[in-house]
Write a protein that holds these residues in place. Structure first.
Motif, mmCIF file in Angstrom:
data_model
loop_
_atom_site.group_PDB
_atom_site.id
_atom_site.type_symbol
_atom_site.label_atom_id
_atom_site.label_comp_id
_atom_site.label_asym_id
_atom_site.label_seq_id
_atom_site.Cartn_x
_atom_site.Cartn_y
_atom_site.Cartn_z
ATOM 1 N N THR A 1 0.836 -1.200 0.000
ATOM 2 C CA THR A 1 0.000 0.000 0.000
ATOM 3 C C THR A 1 0.870 1.249 0.000
ATOM 4 N N THR A 2 0.279 2.325 -0.479
ATOM 5 C CA THR A 2 0.970 3.606 -0.472
ATOM 6 C C THR A 2 0.555 4.381 0.769
ATOM 7 N N GLU A 3 1.512 4.721 1.612
ATOM 8 C CA GLU A 3 1.240 5.507 2.813
ATOM 9 C C GLU A 3 1.400 6.985 2.485
ATOM 10 N N THR A 8 1.077 11.028 4.005
ATOM 11 C CA THR A 8 0.963 11.957 5.135
ATOM 12 C C THR A 8 0.949 13.373 4.600
ATOM 13 N N ALA A 25 4.571 10.701 0.486
ATOM 14 C CA ALA A 25 3.954 9.420 0.119
ATOM 15 C C ALA A 25 5.041 8.413 -0.195
ATOM 16 N N SER A 26 4.838 7.180 0.253
ATOM 17 C CA SER A 26 5.854 6.165 0.010
ATOM 18 C C SER A 26 5.236 4.780 -0.078
ATOM 19 N N GLU A 27 5.971 3.902 -0.717
ATOM 20 C CA GLU A 27 5.578 2.502 -0.814
ATOM 21 C C GLU A 27 6.798 1.649 -0.502
ATOM 22 N N SER A 28 6.741 0.948 0.603
ATOM 23 C CA SER A 28 7.851 0.111 1.029
ATOM 24 C C SER A 28 7.791 -1.230 0.314
ATOM 25 N N ASP A 86 11.338 3.565 4.785
ATOM 26 C CA ASP A 86 10.383 3.547 5.892
ATOM 27 C C ASP A 86 9.611 4.856 5.881
ATOM 28 N N HIS A 87 8.279 4.775 5.913
ATOM 29 C CA HIS A 87 7.474 5.985 5.759
ATOM 30 C C HIS A 87 7.668 6.953 6.915
ATOM 31 N N CYS A 98 8.979 10.813 6.557
ATOM 32 C CA CYS A 98 8.261 11.983 7.069
ATOM 33 C C CYS A 98 9.159 12.828 7.961
#
Length: 498
Positions: A66-68, A70, A79-82, A258-259, A263
Motif C-alpha cells: 500500500t501507499t502511505e 501523510t 507518500a511512500s511505498e515500502s 520507511d514511511h 516523514c
C-alpha cells in the motif's frame, strides 16, 4: 523549403524559402497561427470499491504493497511505498509546476533551473556534490515537463537520509551564480540544437504550439532562444519563490524505505517551505495558470530534399480526470503501434492496413493528458510518395472507430493495457514516479487494483462514445516536417475523419 501554417477554419499563411537547404537542416525559428475552441474538465471519481459482481482480482494485486500518505499542516505531502526485500530506494520531489506555468517572458525558467540545480549550492560546490553522489553509488537526476518538475535520487536504502539532504540542498539553496548562469546558456542552446535534430521532438513541439496556440501548453519546455539568452538570476529566483511552495510539492519514495523516517526527513529538510504567496506575488501574472484551450490548425514545414515525412495528427483528448480518460487509454491500445522492422500488429486494424500496403515506416499512437485537456493522436514516419495514401488509411480507420469497435476488441485491449501498466511499474523508480505524478494529478494514489477495476468496467459502448467525442466533426491539430508535398489539405483530413 516551404512553411505553411493553417488555422482551423481560418486562412493559410505561406512562407517560402530557398530550396537549397541541406537534407537534415532545420529552421532556426518557428511560425504558428490558429483559432480558438474549448475543453472540459470532470472531477476524478471517488475510489472504486469492488462488488460481488466484479471479476475477482489476481492475488498479486490484492497482495500489493500500500501507499502511505501523510499531509503536513503546510500542505506538503509525503507518500511512500515500502518494498520488502529491496536494498535500494528512489526518493524524489515532484513539483506542480512546469513550462505551462511560465509566461512568454520567462518561458524556459523551469528547465534552466533544472540545469542550475547541479552547479553548486551554498553548502556544496558542484565538485563536492558530484563526489558525494558517486561515493554513495547513487544516481541524481531531474526532468521538466509541461506541468511538472521532478528531482529524484536512486540510492541504497541506508542512504535515503543523505539523498534527502542533497535534494533539499539543490532545490532550496542553489547558488545560481551569475557566472554559472551565463555559462549554462551555451549548454542549453546546444541542447536545443540537439533536440531540433530529432524530428519527433521537433514535430511534437510544433504540434503543441499549433494545438494550444495562445496558452501555456503551447510553449516549449526549453523556451525560445531569446529567453535562454536573457533569463537572469533574478528571474530564476523569482520562479523558485513563486512555485516552490509546500502545497505544490510532493515528496515520494519507493523501495527500501520507511514511511515514518521519510516523514521525519521531510520535516527536517523541507519543513521551512513557504505555504503561500504574498499579496504582490498573487497579483503577478507569473503565477497564473491559464486555461489549456485546444484551438486546432496545422503547421507544415516542407523540405524538398527530404525523402521522409514526419507527421503528427492530433485531436483534443482528455484531462487526467475526464470521464473519457480510461476509454481513451483503451482506444490508444486498439489503434496500436506499427514498426516495419517488427512486422505486423495483428490486433490493430489500422496497423494491419498500413502493413499490407507498406504505407509507413512506423506509426505510434499517443494519448497525452493534462490538467484540463489533452492530445490524442498518431505520429508517423512515411516515405514522401506514400503520404497521401497513409493519411487516407488513417482517416478511414479513425472514422470507423466510433462504430466498428466490438466487445472482443475491447477485451483484448484490456488485457494488453493492464499488462503495459504493470510492466511500467517494475522497479522502485517507476513506482516512485507513479506515486509522485498521481498525487499531483489526482490528490491520491490509484492502486493497480483500482485501475484494473476501472478498466474492467468499460464496454465497447464506452470506447465508441470516446471515439465519437474525439473524432466526430472535430477540428484537429497537425504538424508535419520533411517531404510532405503529398499531404492532403486541412479540410480534406477534417472531412474524412468522421
Amino acid at each position: 523549403m516551404t512553411i505553411l501554417i493553417r488555422a482551423a477554419g481560418g486562412r493559410s499563411i505561406l512562407h517560402r524559402f530557398g530550396a537549397s537547404i541541406a537534407n537534415n537542416a532545420k529552421p532556426s525559428h518557428r511560425f504558428y497561427y490558429s483559432n480558438a475552441a474549448s475543453s472540459a474538465h470532470v472531477a476524478v471519481p471517488p475510489p472504486v470499491v469492488p462488488t460481488s459482481h466484479d471479476p475477482p482480482l489476481p492475488s498479486y494485486l490484492l497482495a500489493a504493497p500500500t501507499t502511505e500518505i501523510t499531509r503536513f499542516p503546510s500542505g506538503l505531502r509525503v507518500a511512500s511505498e515500502s518494498m520488502p526485500g529491496s536494498n535500494t530506494a528512489t526518493v524524489g520531489v515532484w513539483i506542480d509546476a512546469g513550462s505551462r506555468y511560465e509566461t512568454s517572458r520567462n518561458n524556459g525558467a523551469a528547465h534552466f533551473l533544472e540545469h542550475m540545480a547541479f552547479k553548486g549550492t551554498s553548502r556544496r560546490t558542484q565538485h563536492r556534490l558530484e563526489v558525494e553522489i558517486e561515493d554513495m553509488g547513487g544516481h541524481l537526476n531531474a526532468y521538466t515537463s509541461r506541468e511538472q518538475t521532478v528531482y529524484f535520487a536512486r540510492v541504497f536504502g541506508s542512504d535515503v537520509h543523505r539523498a534527502m539532504d542533497i535534494l533539499a540542498d539543490i532545490l532550496l539553496n542553489s547558488r545560481l551564480d551569475p557566472m554559472s548562469v551565463s555559462r549554462e546558456r551555451d549548454v542549453i542552446l546546444r541542447e536545443m540544437k540537439e533536440v531540433n535534430r530529432h524530428e519527433e521532438e521537433l514535430v511534437l513541439d510544433h504540434l503543441h504550439a499549433t494545438a494550444f496556440d495562445g496558452s501555456g501548453l503551447g510553449r516549449t519546455i526549453l523556451g525560445p532562444e531569446s529567453n535562454i539568452l536573457s533569463l537572469s538570476r533574478d528571474d530564476l529566483r523569482m520562479y523558485i519563490d513563486t512555485h516552490y511552495l509546500a502545497p505544490s510539492m510532493v515528496i515520494a519514495g519507493a523501495g527500501g524505505i520507511d514511511h515514518v523516517e521519510l516523514c521525519e526527513l521531510a520535516d527536517k529538510y523541507f519543513g521551512g517551505l513557504r505555504t503561500e504567496l504574498d499579496e504582490e506575488q498573487r497579483r503577478s501574472d507569473a503565477v497564473c495558470l491559464d486555461e489549456g484551450k485546444f484551438v486546432g490548425g496545422d503547421v507544415r514545414i516542407h523540405f524538398e530534399s527530404d525523402a521522409l515525412a514526419h507527421v503528427a495528427l492530433a485531436y483534443e483528448g482528455s484531462s487526467w480526470t475526464s470521464e473519457y480518460a480510461y476509454p481513451l487509454m483503451l482506444l490508444q491500445t486498439l489503434i496500436g503501434n506499427y514498426d516495419r522492422a517488427a512486422g505486423k500488429n495483428v490486433s490493430s486494424r489500422l496497423c494491419l492496413d498500413v502493413a499490407d500496403g507498406e504505407l509507413a515506416n512506423s506509426i505510434s499512437t499517443f494519448n497525452t493528458c493534462y490538467k484540463d485537456t489533452g492530445l490524442f493522436g498518431l505520429y508517423a514516419v512515411i516515405e514522401r510518395e506514400k503520404v497521401g495514401d497513409l493519411m487516407a488509411c488513417v482517416t478511414h480507420n479513425l472514422a470507423r472507430m466510433a462504430d466498428d469497435v466490438t466487445e472482443e476488441d475491447v477485451e483484448r485491449a484490456k488485457i494488453a493495457l493492464k499488462a503495459t501498466m504493470l510492466m511500467g511499474l517494475d522497479g522502485n523508480t517507476n513506482v516512485c514516479e507513479d506515486i509522485g505524478r498521481q498525487l499531483l494529478t489526482y490528490g491520491r494514489r490509484l492502486t493497480p487494483a483500482e485501475i484494473f477495476l476501472r478498466i474492467e468496467e468499460l464496454s465497447a459502448d464506452d470506447v465508441r462514445a470516446a471515439a465519437h467525442c474525439v473524432f466526430h466533426d472535430k477540428d484537429h491539430a497537425m504538424a508535419a516536417v520533411g517531404g510532405i508535398e503529398g499531404l492532403p489539405s486541412y479540410e480534406w483530413i477534417r472531412n474524412n475523419s468522421y
